[in-house]
Design a protein around this motif. Sequence first.
Motif, mmCIF file in Angstrom:
data_model
loop_
_atom_site.group_PDB
_atom_site.id
_atom_site.type_symbol
_atom_site.label_atom_id
_atom_site.label_comp_id
_atom_site.label_asym_id
_atom_site.label_seq_id
_atom_site.Cartn_x
_atom_site.Cartn_y
_atom_site.Cartn_z
ATOM 1 N N ASN A 26 36.862 44.538 28.024
ATOM 2 C CA ASN A 26 37.972 45.422 28.336
ATOM 3 C C ASN A 26 39.145 44.701 28.987
ATOM 4 N N GLU A 27 38.905 43.496 29.500
ATOM 5 C CA GLU A 27 39.945 42.773 30.218
ATOM 6 C C GLU A 27 40.639 41.700 29.364
ATOM 7 N N ILE A 28 40.095 41.429 28.189
ATOM 8 C CA ILE A 28 40.714 40.371 27.392
ATOM 9 C C ILE A 28 41.674 40.963 26.352
ATOM 10 N N LYS A 45 44.450 40.060 29.865
ATOM 11 C CA LYS A 45 45.659 40.843 29.609
ATOM 12 C C LYS A 45 46.873 40.307 30.364
ATOM 13 N N ASN A 46 46.622 39.454 31.366
ATOM 14 C CA ASN A 46 47.722 38.819 32.101
ATOM 15 C C ASN A 46 48.118 37.478 31.497
ATOM 16 N N GLY A 47 47.478 37.136 30.370
ATOM 17 C CA GLY A 47 47.803 35.890 29.699
ATOM 18 C C GLY A 47 47.115 34.672 30.276
ATOM 19 N N LEU A 48 46.124 34.883 31.150
ATOM 20 C CA LEU A 48 45.419 33.783 31.781
ATOM 21 C C LEU A 48 44.091 33.500 31.092
ATOM 22 N N SER A 49 43.716 32.241 31.065
ATOM 23 C CA SER A 49 42.385 31.880 30.595
ATOM 24 C C SER A 49 41.355 32.414 31.582
ATOM 25 N N ASN A 81 38.588 33.797 36.890
ATOM 26 C CA ASN A 81 39.572 34.841 36.576
ATOM 27 C C ASN A 81 38.873 36.104 36.071
ATOM 28 N N GLN A 82 37.949 36.577 36.888
ATOM 29 C CA GLN A 82 37.098 37.703 36.495
ATOM 30 C C GLN A 82 37.828 39.039 36.541
ATOM 31 N N PRO A 83 37.365 39.990 35.727
ATOM 32 C CA PRO A 83 37.818 41.368 35.921
ATOM 33 C C PRO A 83 37.219 41.912 37.205
ATOM 34 N N GLU A 84 37.906 42.835 37.820
ATOM 35 C CA GLU A 84 37.366 43.481 39.020
ATOM 36 C C GLU A 84 37.581 44.978 38.922
#
Length: 230
Positions: free
Chosen positions: A224-226, A71-75, A111-114
């Motif tokens: 949920n994070e992508i 969601k932050n535009g990062l791979s 770049n994992q969700p936390e």
Amino acid sequence: MNEDFEEFKKNISWFISQSDKIDFLNTETEIELTEKFCNTFPILSNLISKARILTLKINNQLYKLFSWTNKNGLSCGWLNKIEQNTSSQLPIIEEHKLLLNEIGGIQESYNQPEPSLSNNQNFMFIESECSLGINDWDDYYKELCEEENVEPINYKNLVCFVVEANGDANTYDPKTKEILLFSHDHCFDNVEVLENQPEYTFHTINGVVNFVDYVETLAAEWKNEIKKHG
């Protein structure tokens, strides 16, 4: 240049050295998953269907890099190790084998969700890294049980399939497929101490009963994070 691989290298800088031999095999927009896999792991299947997939070899070891855009535009994504010939004699359950046969086991995440089940893990699911028991915590567990006059559970046949950086062991019972976390210093709020066991030993994970639950929970955290079309 593959942008996902460059982002992976930037975030997991310790994994690849300048002397490593890297061969890029192909980039895929989708992967064929069997009906059995999709029925067993529907959330994971949906997540994988959205991935950008890079197949590569690092020092002749086969990997697949599954990448999404968060969601932050990062791979973000997983580097999965594809083991084609394993000599493991462990009682790996059918669902675990199915996972490995189709997408491999997770070597690294970037770049994992936390929070996520993938946080701070040395590996996830990789058969050659799996073991029986609780990852060398035998003496520690025995001492705590003796101190508290608690009957130890029979853990010798549990399959340790995920190991955290601090040595904690995620295990499943090959007969019941139930998940137990052995954690000596947990600092998270998604677990409960196993009944009649000393604190900082065996725990259950909230919402996770069996192996499929564990995999699907992991997939849901990432999904949920992508971005919707990441």
